[in-house]
Write an enzyme that holds these catalytic residues in place. Structure first.
Site, PDB file in Angstrom:
ATOM      1  N   LYS A  51       0.812  -1.202   0.000  1.00 11.01           N
ATOM      2  CA  LYS A  51       0.000   0.000   0.000  1.00 11.01           C
ATOM      3  C   LYS A  51       0.846   1.253   0.000  1.00 11.01           C
ATOM      4  CE  LYS A  51      -2.506  -2.591   3.377  1.00 11.01           C
ATOM      5  NZ  LYS A  51      -2.853  -2.678   4.778  1.00 11.01           N
ATOM      6  N   GLY A  52       2.127   1.085   0.310  1.00 14.72           N
ATOM      7  CA  GLY A  52       2.992   2.243   0.545  1.00 14.72           C
ATOM      8  C   GLY A  52       3.089   3.229  -0.602  1.00 14.72           C
TER       9      GLY A  52
ATOM     10  N   GLU B  72       7.704   2.708  -6.078  1.00 15.43           N
ATOM     11  CA  GLU B  72       7.795   2.261  -4.685  1.00 15.43           C
ATOM     12  C   GLU B  72       7.901   3.445  -3.734  1.00 15.43           C
ATOM     13  OE1 GLU B  72       7.448   0.244  -2.480  1.00 15.43           O
ATOM     14  OE2 GLU B  72       8.218  -1.756  -2.871  1.00 15.43           O
TER      15      GLU B  72
ATOM     16  N   ASP C 157      14.547  -0.514   1.136  1.00  7.96           N
ATOM     17  CA  ASP C 157      15.371  -0.687   2.334  1.00  7.96           C
ATOM     18  C   ASP C 157      16.429  -1.733   2.026  1.00  7.96           C
ATOM     19  OD1 ASP C 157      16.353  -0.695   4.884  1.00  7.96           O
ATOM     20  OD2 ASP C 157      14.663  -1.743   5.788  1.00  7.96           O
TER      21      ASP C 157
ATOM     22  N   LYS D  53      17.199   3.787   1.086  1.00  6.17           N
ATOM     23  CA  LYS D  53      18.033   3.732   2.290  1.00  6.17           C
ATOM     24  C   LYS D  53      19.341   3.024   1.974  1.00  6.17           C
ATOM     25  CE  LYS D  53      14.526   2.626   5.402  1.00  6.17           C
ATOM     26  NZ  LYS D  53      14.195   2.333   6.807  1.00  6.17           N
TER      27      LYS D  53
ATOM     28  N   PHE E  54      14.079   4.255  10.731  1.00  4.78           N
ATOM     29  CA  PHE E  54      12.719   3.873  10.397  1.00  4.78           C
ATOM     30  C   PHE E  54      11.902   5.141  10.145  1.00  4.78           C
ATOM     31  CE2 PHE E  54       8.401   2.423  10.868  1.00  4.78           C
ATOM     32  CZ  PHE E  54       8.440   1.258  10.119  1.00  4.78           C
TER      33      PHE E  54
ATOM     34  N   ARG F 186       0.481   6.637   7.489  1.00  6.14           N
ATOM     35  CA  ARG F 186       0.653   6.713   6.033  1.00  6.14           C
ATOM     36  C   ARG F 186       0.142   8.045   5.494  1.00  6.14           C
ATOM     37  NH1 ARG F 186       1.712   1.475   4.018  1.00  6.14           N
ATOM     38  NH2 ARG F 186       0.698  -0.224   5.110  1.00  6.14           N
TER      39      ARG F 186
HETATM   40  P1  IMP Z   1      12.872  -4.051   1.498  1.00  4.95           P
HETATM   41  O1  IMP Z   1      13.680  -4.265   2.752  1.00  4.95           O
HETATM   42  O2  IMP Z   1      13.578  -3.131   0.527  1.00  4.95           O
HETATM   43  O3  IMP Z   1      12.495  -5.367   0.877  1.00  4.95           O
HETATM   44  O4  IMP Z   1      11.542  -3.284   1.951  1.00  4.95           O
HETATM   45  C1  IMP Z   1      10.347  -3.964   2.179  1.00  4.95           C
HETATM   46  C2  IMP Z   1       9.239  -3.078   2.657  1.00  4.95           C
HETATM   47  O5  IMP Z   1       9.467  -2.759   4.019  1.00  4.95           O
HETATM   48  C3  IMP Z   1       9.051  -1.729   1.987  1.00  4.95           C
HETATM   49  O6  IMP Z   1       8.357  -1.785   0.773  1.00  4.95           O
HETATM   50  C4  IMP Z   1       8.222  -1.012   3.049  1.00  4.95           C
HETATM   51  O7  IMP Z   1       6.877  -1.381   2.958  1.00  4.95           O
HETATM   52  C5  IMP Z   1       8.823  -1.554   4.331  1.00  4.95           C
HETATM   53  N1  IMP Z   1       9.796  -0.592   4.908  1.00  4.95           N
HETATM   54  C6  IMP Z   1      11.140  -0.598   4.787  1.00  4.95           C
HETATM   55  N2  IMP Z   1      11.689   0.429   5.471  1.00  4.95           N
HETATM   56  C7  IMP Z   1      10.645   1.119   6.025  1.00  4.95           C
HETATM   57  C8  IMP Z   1      10.562   2.310   6.845  1.00  4.95           C
HETATM   58  O8  IMP Z   1      11.545   2.956   7.219  1.00  4.95           O
HETATM   59  N3  IMP Z   1       9.309   2.690   7.214  1.00  4.95           N
HETATM   60  C9  IMP Z   1       8.190   2.010   6.843  1.00  4.95           C
HETATM   61  N4  IMP Z   1       8.223   0.914   6.073  1.00  4.95           N
HETATM   62  C10 IMP Z   1       9.440   0.461   5.669  1.00  4.95           C
HETATM   63 MG    MG Z   2       6.586  -0.689  -0.253  1.00  4.79          MG
END
Ligand code: IMP
Ligand code: MG
Length: 179
Positions: free
Chosen positions: A42-43, A98, A102, A130, A151, A164
């Site tokens: 949903k982000g 996106e 992260d 990040k 975070f 959100r």
């Molecule tokens: P990934 O670690 O790049 O696979 O990120 C997976 C998902 O974790 C992202 O699409 C976000 O939904 C969530 N996420 C990662 N970092 C944050 C943050 O700092 N705040 C909120 N959601 C996060």
């Molecule tokens: Mg996301």
């Protein structure tokens, strides 16, 4: 929500200005093409809505929802599709939109999955990147902001499904997640 916030990292004005720049770049890069932008639920809802309106070409929009398996708050890279595209992307130019990258594990899985469907191209646009994302082999074409490894919440990003709807990106006050 005031006392739940620690600090604002990116203001509403900064987001708007950056999206105008990214929109102009995407318009130029995809001029004459039939672009499909794919938001990851949903982000990415906020970025999709604002980026789409910053574009001057008539793009098509579709959505996917994925969930990554794994314990706690760290991404495992094992992904399950909760909602698939409604669009056949064979021979299409696809831009994944996106909120944040992260670890990059979710997205590298998603890119592989979409590429297996025979699109003409697959690129990535993210509002926030990040530093962990540098460790994974992922070409990100459009990046709103490179932020430190904290975070973050707001502008689509949640903590336990909340915040959100903040129009800016910030960090949470420790009392919110320590209680
Ligand atoms: P990934 O670690 O790049 O696979 O990120 C997976 C998902 O974790 C992202 O699409 C976000 O939904 C969530 N996420 C990662 N970092 C944050 C943050 O700092 N705040 C909120 N959601 C996060
Ligand atoms: Mg996301």
């Amino acid at each position: 929500m005031g006392q739940d916030l620690e600090k604002v990292l990116v203001t509403e004005e900064e987001i708007k200005a950056r999206l105008a720049e990214m929109g102009a770049q995407i318009d130029a890069d995809y001029a004459g093409k039939d672009l499909l932008i794919v938001g990851v639920l949903k982000g990415a809802v906020m970025v999709m809505a604002d980026l789409a309106r910053a574009l001057h070409s008539p793009v098509a929009m579709d959505w996917m929802a994925v969930s990554s398996y794994g314990a706690g708050t760290t991404s495992s890279g094992v992904v399950r599709i909760l909602k698939d595209l409604e669009t056949d992307i064979k021979d299409r130019d696809v831009l994944i939109v996106e909120d944040v990258i992260d670890s990059g594990l979710t997205l590298s899985w998603l890119v592989g999955n979409l590429k297996s469907r025979g699109p003409k191209s697959v690129e990535i646009c993210t509002m926030v990147r990040k530093p962990l994302a540098f460790d994974v082999d992922l070409d990100v074409k459009y990046i709103g902001f490179d932020l430190p490894n904290e975070f973050i919440i707001g502008y689509g990003l949640d903590y336990a499904e909340k915040y959100r709807n903040l129009p800016f990106i910030g960090t949470l006050a420790p009392h919110v997640y320590e209680k």
